[in-house]
Design an enzyme around this catalytic site. Sequence first.
Site, PDB file in Angstrom:
ATOM      1  N   ASP A 144       0.824  -1.134   0.145  1.00  0.00           N
ATOM      2  CA  ASP A 144      -0.121  -0.031   0.097  1.00  0.00           C
ATOM      3  C   ASP A 144       0.901   1.218   0.051  1.00  0.00           C
ATOM      4  O   ASP A 144       1.919   1.400   0.774  1.00  0.00           O
ATOM      5  CB  ASP A 144      -0.812  -0.062   1.336  1.00  0.00           C
ATOM      6  CG  ASP A 144      -1.996   1.098   1.067  1.00  0.00           C
ATOM      7  OD1 ASP A 144      -3.169   0.396   1.041  1.00  0.00           O
ATOM      8  OD2 ASP A 144      -1.682   2.248   0.908  1.00  0.00           O
ATOM      9  N   ILE A 145       0.714   2.133  -1.019  1.00  0.00           N
ATOM     10  CA  ILE A 145       1.302   3.249  -1.015  1.00  0.00           C
ATOM     11  C   ILE A 145       1.420   4.278  -0.037  1.00  0.00           C
ATOM     12  O   ILE A 145       2.195   5.102   0.303  1.00  0.00           O
ATOM     13  CB  ILE A 145       1.178   3.919  -2.405  1.00  0.00           C
ATOM     14  CG1 ILE A 145       2.553   4.722  -3.141  1.00  0.00           C
ATOM     15  CG2 ILE A 145       0.167   4.822  -2.464  1.00  0.00           C
ATOM     16  CD1 ILE A 145       2.021   5.090  -4.217  1.00  0.00           C
ATOM     17  N   GLN A 194     -14.685   2.597   0.734  1.00  0.00           N
ATOM     18  CA  GLN A 194     -13.938   2.001  -0.262  1.00  0.00           C
ATOM     19  C   GLN A 194     -13.557   3.386  -1.201  1.00  0.00           C
ATOM     20  O   GLN A 194     -14.139   4.221  -1.694  1.00  0.00           O
ATOM     21  CB  GLN A 194     -14.584   1.174  -1.145  1.00  0.00           C
ATOM     22  CG  GLN A 194     -13.602   0.671  -2.162  1.00  0.00           C
ATOM     23  CD  GLN A 194     -14.285  -0.412  -3.150  1.00  0.00           C
ATOM     24  OE1 GLN A 194     -15.579  -0.971  -2.775  1.00  0.00           O
ATOM     25  NE2 GLN A 194     -13.472  -1.186  -3.819  1.00  0.00           N
ATOM     26  N   HIS A 224     -10.263  -5.162  -3.042  1.00  0.00           N
ATOM     27  CA  HIS A 224      -8.814  -5.451  -2.509  1.00  0.00           C
ATOM     28  C   HIS A 224      -8.872  -5.804  -1.034  1.00  0.00           C
ATOM     29  O   HIS A 224      -9.994  -5.359  -0.171  1.00  0.00           O
ATOM     30  CB  HIS A 224      -7.750  -4.062  -2.704  1.00  0.00           C
ATOM     31  CG  HIS A 224      -8.365  -3.086  -1.980  1.00  0.00           C
ATOM     32  ND1 HIS A 224      -9.347  -2.558  -3.080  1.00  0.00           N
ATOM     33  CD2 HIS A 224      -8.407  -2.267  -1.037  1.00  0.00           C
ATOM     34  CE1 HIS A 224      -9.718  -1.118  -2.454  1.00  0.00           C
ATOM     35  NE2 HIS A 224      -9.065  -1.209  -1.190  1.00  0.00           N
ATOM     36  N   PHE A 225      -8.043  -6.728  -0.708  1.00  0.00           N
ATOM     37  CA  PHE A 225      -8.102  -7.085   0.647  1.00  0.00           C
ATOM     38  C   PHE A 225      -6.850  -6.261   1.284  1.00  0.00           C
ATOM     39  O   PHE A 225      -5.690  -5.931   0.432  1.00  0.00           O
ATOM     40  CB  PHE A 225      -7.478  -8.539   1.301  1.00  0.00           C
ATOM     41  CG  PHE A 225      -8.858  -9.495   1.106  1.00  0.00           C
ATOM     42  CD1 PHE A 225      -9.808  -9.347   2.117  1.00  0.00           C
ATOM     43  CD2 PHE A 225      -8.954 -10.295   0.003  1.00  0.00           C
ATOM     44  CE1 PHE A 225     -10.829 -10.242   2.116  1.00  0.00           C
ATOM     45  CE2 PHE A 225     -10.030 -11.194   0.236  1.00  0.00           C
ATOM     46  CZ  PHE A 225     -10.995 -11.132   0.935  1.00  0.00           C
ATOM     47  N   HIS A 226      -7.062  -5.702   2.523  1.00  0.00           N
ATOM     48  CA  HIS A 226      -5.835  -5.163   3.234  1.00  0.00           C
ATOM     49  C   HIS A 226      -5.355  -6.171   4.150  1.00  0.00           C
ATOM     50  O   HIS A 226      -6.060  -6.810   4.936  1.00  0.00           O
ATOM     51  CB  HIS A 226      -6.298  -3.848   4.175  1.00  0.00           C
ATOM     52  CG  HIS A 226      -6.997  -2.615   3.327  1.00  0.00           C
ATOM     53  ND1 HIS A 226      -6.088  -1.643   2.915  1.00  0.00           N
ATOM     54  CD2 HIS A 226      -8.234  -2.558   2.513  1.00  0.00           C
ATOM     55  CE1 HIS A 226      -7.068  -0.748   2.323  1.00  0.00           C
ATOM     56  NE2 HIS A 226      -8.138  -1.303   2.155  1.00  0.00           N
TER      57      HIS A 226
HETATM   58  P1  5GP Z   1      -9.798   1.608   0.197  1.00  0.00           P
HETATM   59  O1  5GP Z   1     -10.108   2.828   0.802  1.00  0.00           O
HETATM   60  O2  5GP Z   1     -10.174   1.438  -1.141  1.00  0.00           O
HETATM   61  O3  5GP Z   1     -10.318   0.209   1.087  1.00  0.00           O
HETATM   62  O4  5GP Z   1      -8.292   1.345   0.169  1.00  0.00           O
HETATM   63  C1  5GP Z   1      -7.326   2.073  -1.151  1.00  0.00           C
HETATM   64  C2  5GP Z   1      -6.143   1.666  -0.696  1.00  0.00           C
HETATM   65  O5  5GP Z   1      -5.325   1.857  -1.600  1.00  0.00           O
HETATM   66  C3  5GP Z   1      -5.889   2.667   0.469  1.00  0.00           C
HETATM   67  O6  5GP Z   1      -5.054   2.150   1.600  1.00  0.00           O
HETATM   68  C4  5GP Z   1      -4.413   3.608  -0.197  1.00  0.00           C
HETATM   69  O7  5GP Z   1      -3.540   4.049   0.409  1.00  0.00           O
HETATM   70  C5  5GP Z   1      -4.172   2.680  -1.227  1.00  0.00           C
HETATM   71  N1  5GP Z   1      -3.679   3.352  -2.697  1.00  0.00           N
HETATM   72  C6  5GP Z   1      -4.434   4.328  -3.273  1.00  0.00           C
HETATM   73  N2  5GP Z   1      -3.572   4.670  -4.545  1.00  0.00           N
HETATM   74  C7  5GP Z   1      -2.783   3.660  -4.265  1.00  0.00           C
HETATM   75  C8  5GP Z   1      -1.445   3.740  -5.479  1.00  0.00           C
HETATM   76  O8  5GP Z   1      -1.466   4.495  -6.448  1.00  0.00           O
HETATM   77  N3  5GP Z   1      -0.658   2.386  -5.276  1.00  0.00           N
HETATM   78  C9  5GP Z   1      -0.748   1.679  -4.143  1.00  0.00           C
HETATM   79  N4  5GP Z   1       0.109   0.682  -4.065  1.00  0.00           N
HETATM   80  N5  5GP Z   1      -1.647   1.890  -3.117  1.00  0.00           N
HETATM   81  C10 5GP Z   1      -2.651   2.944  -3.395  1.00  0.00           C
END
Ligand code: 5GP
Length: 141
Positions: free
Chosen positions: A33-34, A96, A102-104
């Site tokens: 995660d970035i 989201q 995606h899974f974290h």
């Molecule tokens: P969500 O909020 O959809 O559950 O999680 C999205 C995740 O993707 C977040 O933890 C965020 O930090 C990560 N993320 C967002 N943009 C990027 C990216 O360009 N590359 C990577 N590796 N992670 C990303």
Amino acid sequence: MAYDTDNIFAKILRGEAPCIKVYEDEHTLAFMDIMPQMDGHTLVIPKQEAETLYDLSETSALACMKTVQHVGKAVAKAMNFEGTTIFQHNGKAAGQTVPHFHFHILPGPIFGAKALKGHAVEFADTDELQAIADKIIACLD
Ligand code: 5GP
């Protein structure tokens, strides 16, 4: 809602955007995660164009779980933590922010964790992320 082919994870899957990869197979990809909420924060995504859990094919769902097991164990080992927290959001209303399933994987607790950073808030240093990814890769069975 129709799948947004311009989302960042779709671009990563097409090789149009970079990622720090830790594992890949026929149906899934795992990468750092970035904007990690803690060191070792890793994401597992299906290659299928699916926005939420409810859009996954059976093949993708099973493959994601298998990859979460495989990578999750390595994340815990690499980060010297005995447990993991696995979570995922379904839909904007649930928080989201990237509309590709995606899974974290977190090597630590979410609740009551003082070291937990905000969700998708602060970019990590790329070299530090790569160093953590190398440790995780070394711990894959
Ligand atoms: P969500 O909020 O959809 O559950 O999680 C999205 C995740 O993707 C977040 O933890 C965020 O930090 C990560 N993320 C967002 N943009 C990027 C990216 O360009 N590359 C990577 N590796 N992670 C990303």
